[in-house]
Design an enzyme around this catalytic site. Structure first.
Site, mmCIF file in Angstrom:
data_model
loop_
_atom_site.group_PDB
_atom_site.id
_atom_site.type_symbol
_atom_site.label_atom_id
_atom_site.label_comp_id
_atom_site.label_asym_id
_atom_site.label_seq_id
_atom_site.Cartn_x
_atom_site.Cartn_y
_atom_site.Cartn_z
ATOM 1 N N GLU A 79 0.848 -1.180 0.126
ATOM 2 C CA GLU A 79 0.042 0.162 -0.070
ATOM 3 C C GLU A 79 0.866 1.232 -0.222
ATOM 4 O O GLU A 79 0.412 2.394 0.340
ATOM 5 C CB GLU A 79 -0.894 -0.083 1.184
ATOM 6 C CG GLU A 79 -0.373 -0.315 2.204
ATOM 7 C CD GLU A 79 -1.344 -0.359 3.588
ATOM 8 O OE1 GLU A 79 -2.023 0.709 3.707
ATOM 9 O OE2 GLU A 79 -1.532 -1.389 4.245
ATOM 10 N N CYS A 111 -3.367 -3.953 4.576
ATOM 11 C CA CYS A 111 -2.423 -4.810 5.187
ATOM 12 C C CYS A 111 -2.710 -6.223 4.424
ATOM 13 O O CYS A 111 -1.895 -7.099 4.998
ATOM 14 C CB CYS A 111 -2.381 -4.798 6.525
ATOM 15 S SG CYS A 111 -1.882 -3.167 7.251
ATOM 16 N N HIS A 233 -1.983 -10.058 12.487
ATOM 17 C CA HIS A 233 -1.417 -8.677 11.986
ATOM 18 C C HIS A 233 -1.380 -7.848 13.067
ATOM 19 O O HIS A 233 -2.078 -7.669 13.927
ATOM 20 C CB HIS A 233 -2.508 -8.203 10.910
ATOM 21 C CG HIS A 233 -2.481 -6.774 10.621
ATOM 22 N ND1 HIS A 233 -0.973 -6.363 9.950
ATOM 23 C CD2 HIS A 233 -2.996 -5.644 10.708
ATOM 24 C CE1 HIS A 233 -1.235 -4.860 9.954
ATOM 25 N NE2 HIS A 233 -2.286 -4.602 10.345
HETATM 26 P P1 HMG Z 1 -4.224 6.891 21.344
HETATM 27 O O1 HMG Z 1 -5.193 7.924 21.532
HETATM 28 O O2 HMG Z 1 -2.825 7.327 21.248
HETATM 29 O O3 HMG Z 1 -4.028 5.879 22.647
HETATM 30 O O4 HMG Z 1 -4.620 5.883 20.009
HETATM 31 P P2 HMG Z 1 -4.999 5.587 24.105
HETATM 32 O O5 HMG Z 1 -5.437 6.956 24.497
HETATM 33 O O6 HMG Z 1 -6.071 5.096 23.472
HETATM 34 O O7 HMG Z 1 -3.848 4.833 24.647
HETATM 35 C C1 HMG Z 1 -3.591 3.415 24.138
HETATM 36 C C2 HMG Z 1 -3.488 2.616 25.298
HETATM 37 O O8 HMG Z 1 -2.418 2.872 26.274
HETATM 38 C C3 HMG Z 1 -4.571 2.444 26.120
HETATM 39 O O9 HMG Z 1 -4.807 1.106 26.457
HETATM 40 C C4 HMG Z 1 -4.359 3.117 27.454
HETATM 41 O O10 HMG Z 1 -5.096 2.855 28.597
HETATM 42 C C5 HMG Z 1 -2.860 2.939 27.369
HETATM 43 P P3 HMG Z 1 -6.138 0.192 25.930
HETATM 44 O O11 HMG Z 1 -7.337 0.857 26.612
HETATM 45 O O12 HMG Z 1 -6.245 0.398 24.494
HETATM 46 O O13 HMG Z 1 -5.878 -1.061 26.569
HETATM 47 N N1 HMG Z 1 -2.222 3.829 28.394
HETATM 48 C C6 HMG Z 1 -1.142 3.470 29.095
HETATM 49 N N2 HMG Z 1 -0.621 2.404 29.468
HETATM 50 C C7 HMG Z 1 0.331 2.004 30.519
HETATM 51 N N3 HMG Z 1 0.788 3.265 31.011
HETATM 52 C C8 HMG Z 1 0.500 4.602 30.926
HETATM 53 C C9 HMG Z 1 -0.596 4.765 29.918
HETATM 54 N N4 HMG Z 1 -1.296 5.595 29.185
HETATM 55 C C10 HMG Z 1 -2.261 5.314 28.452
HETATM 56 N N5 HMG Z 1 0.794 5.474 31.400
HETATM 57 C C11 HMG Z 1 -4.371 4.241 18.730
HETATM 58 C C12 HMG Z 1 -3.973 4.722 19.991
HETATM 59 C C13 HMG Z 1 -4.026 2.827 18.335
HETATM 60 C C14 HMG Z 1 -5.766 4.562 18.164
HETATM 61 C C15 HMG Z 1 -3.229 5.341 17.442
HETATM 62 O O14 HMG Z 1 -2.201 4.955 17.748
HETATM 63 C C16 HMG Z 1 -3.701 4.931 16.018
HETATM 64 O O15 HMG Z 1 -4.688 5.703 15.436
HETATM 65 N N6 HMG Z 1 -2.799 4.235 15.340
HETATM 66 C C17 HMG Z 1 -3.083 3.927 13.886
HETATM 67 C C18 HMG Z 1 -4.041 2.983 13.730
HETATM 68 C C19 HMG Z 1 -3.996 1.478 13.970
HETATM 69 O O16 HMG Z 1 -3.090 1.220 14.139
HETATM 70 N N7 HMG Z 1 -5.264 0.824 14.259
HETATM 71 C C20 HMG Z 1 -5.115 -0.708 14.220
HETATM 72 C C21 HMG Z 1 -6.084 -1.274 13.900
HETATM 73 S S1 HMG Z 1 -6.265 -1.077 12.104
HETATM 74 C C22 HMG Z 1 -5.371 -2.255 11.302
HETATM 75 O O17 HMG Z 1 -4.403 -3.018 12.048
HETATM 76 C C23 HMG Z 1 -4.725 -1.739 9.779
HETATM 77 C C24 HMG Z 1 -3.610 -1.098 9.676
HETATM 78 O O18 HMG Z 1 -2.434 -1.838 10.014
HETATM 79 C C25 HMG Z 1 -3.640 -0.357 8.170
HETATM 80 C C26 HMG Z 1 -3.838 -1.426 7.158
HETATM 81 O O19 HMG Z 1 -4.693 -2.261 7.016
HETATM 82 O O20 HMG Z 1 -3.347 -1.241 6.102
HETATM 83 C C27 HMG Z 1 -3.334 0.132 10.493
#
Ligand code: HMG
Length: 387
Positions: A79, A111, A233
């Site tokens: 991609e 992906c 993945h």
């Molecule tokens: P965010 O807003 O940065 O993070 O978004 P958050 O506030 O949701 O926190 C993440 C986690 O950290 C949470 O845990 C918090 O509690 C924890 P969870 O509730 O999820 O278990 N946390 C802590 N833990 C320990 N100590 C601390 C602490 N503070 C917070 N102090 C997000 C995270 C993944 C949404 C963002 O990074 C993002 O948008 N990433 C890109 C999208 C993505 O990877 N999506 C995955 C599914 S889609 C997919 O896999 C396809 C893809 O590969 C593309 C394709 O197919 O081509 C992406």
């Protein structure tokens, strides 16, 4: 007929950012990135590494061990495409000196691209048992400096040789697929950075995992305990951990422990490399085989997810002697030899990699001898060179 994975080649570029440094720069608690997201470091590709050069480099990891004359199909899943028309696979075919009789093209579904290629390769070998197929997944995950997805970037490639009587893993009969036209993650033609609805994407991922895993077990008359390992993945390793928690819900302790231990082994390389999109599931496989302790005959369940969205669950069985086809030391060294960047250096290199170099300028690479790289364009035609 037994068909499956005979070789796995891995490549990741030679620079990285440490998540603790990134957390400090973004004024976040490092444990959010290390535990909450589950990433330790992420590979950064400079302007000289793209999907093509990384795909060449991953395939070169095993090319001298195969009969090149038998390769009848070369599929490139990406991609991070370098051209709107010409397939990335044609550049690769030339660099690898494959026969002009090879059928070759590029596929795209986020992906899911490498899995799509793997399934086509299986069908191809089924109808051409004396031939083999190379399937490459190669990508740079880019959300942008200071973006919400920044900690889930990465770069790298996996190349797989598919063949009859494979030496690593046979693909088992059956699969369960599921798709829906949704907008969780996408990259418009005018953008080098992905757009994402982050939280929504994680929900859809888990929903599609539950659907495909349950459907597969039902169709194949299998239970969760029948799997020696489940791999995923890994856009970031916490994502796979969440899916694995769903998988082991209500299971006996022995099954839960086994699947958790094998998940730990499968996430080791991804925690250091980051998201490599199409290759990510297969980096999990490589990591499991190199860091786990599975015996031949073990059944591995694989969950492939591509945003947009398309998912598939399938399984494979490890074959006798599979360990001899791996090279853990070399894979570990590739990761360990990356140069650490400061956050300021990363930002500069990352932003520069978004720019197309001026035509006719020759780019130089700081990769080690033998690695291919993008050397710039001449008359808007991409040039690839080897160090
Ligand atoms: P965010 O807003 O940065 O993070 O978004 P958050 O506030 O949701 O926190 C993440 C986690 O950290 C949470 O845990 C918090 O509690 C924890 P969870 O509730 O999820 O278990 N946390 C802590 N833990 C320990 N100590 C601390 C602490 N503070 C917070 N102090 C997000 C995270 C993944 C949404 C963002 O990074 C993002 O948008 N990433 C890109 C999208 C993505 O990877 N999506 C995955 C599914 S889609 C997919 O896999 C396809 C893809 O590969 C593309 C394709 O197919 O081509 C992406």
């Amino acid at each position: 007929m037994k068909i499956g994975i005979d070789q796995i080649g891995f490549y990741t570029p030679n620079k990285y950012v440490d998540m603790v440094d990134l957390a400090h720069a973004r004024k976040q608690d490092p444990n959010k990135f290390l535990i909450g997201i589950g990433q330790e470091t992420m590979t950064i590709a400079d302007q000289t590494q793209d999907a093509v050069s990384m795909g060449i480099n991953s395939t070169l990891r095993y090319l001298d061990q195969i009969d090149k004359d038998k390769v009848g199909l070369l599929i490139f899943g990406t991609e991070s495409s370098v051209d709107q028309s010409k397939s990335a696979s044609l550049f690769v075919k030339t660099a690898l000196n494959l026969s002009p009789q090879v059928r070759t093209f590029e596929v795209k579904e986020a992906c899911f691209g490498l899995t799509a290629g793997l399934m086509m390769a299986r069908d191809y070998v089924y109808s051409h048992p004396d031939k083999t197929a190379i399937v490459i997944g190669s990508d740079i995950a880019r959300y942008g400096v200071n973006s919400g997805g920044e900690v889930t970037q990465g770069a790298g490639s996996i190349s797989i040789l598919v063949k009859k009587d494979p030496q690593i893993m046979e693909l088992n009969e059956g699969h369960s697929a599921y798709s829906e036209d949704i907008n969780d993650f996408w990259r418009p033609n005018n953008s080098k950075l992905a757009k994402v609805d982050g939280k929504y994407s994680t929900q859809v991922y888990l929903d599609f995992f539950t659907k495909t895993f349950n459907q597969y077990k039902k169709e194949q008359k299998l239970a969760t305990k029948d799997f020696d390992a489940l791999i995923y993945h890994l856009p970031f390793t916490k994502m796979g951990l969440k899916a694995n928690r769903l998988a082991v819900e209500g299971e006996e302790e022995e099954t839960t422990q086994r699947l958790q231990d094998n998940f730990e082994a499968s996430k080791k390389w991804s925690a250091k490399v980051g998201n490599i999109y199409t290759g990510s599931l297969y980096l999990s496989l490589l990591s499991l085989l190199e860091n786990g302790n599975l015996t031949p005959g073990a059944r591995i369940g694989l969950f492939s997810y591509g945003s947009g969205a398309m998912a598939e669950f399938f399984s494979g069985t490890l074959v006798e002697g599979y360990q001899s086809k791996l090279n853990k030391e070399a894979d570990q060294a590739l990761i360990d030899q990356r140069k650490k960047l400061s956050v300021a250096e990363y930002e500069e290199i990352f932003n520069n990699s978004l720019l197309d170099p001026e035509d006719s300028i020759t780019l130089k690479s700081d990769e080690v001898k033998g690695k291919w790289y993008f050397a710039g364009t001449k008359n808007d035609i991409r040039q690839y060179s080897v160090n």
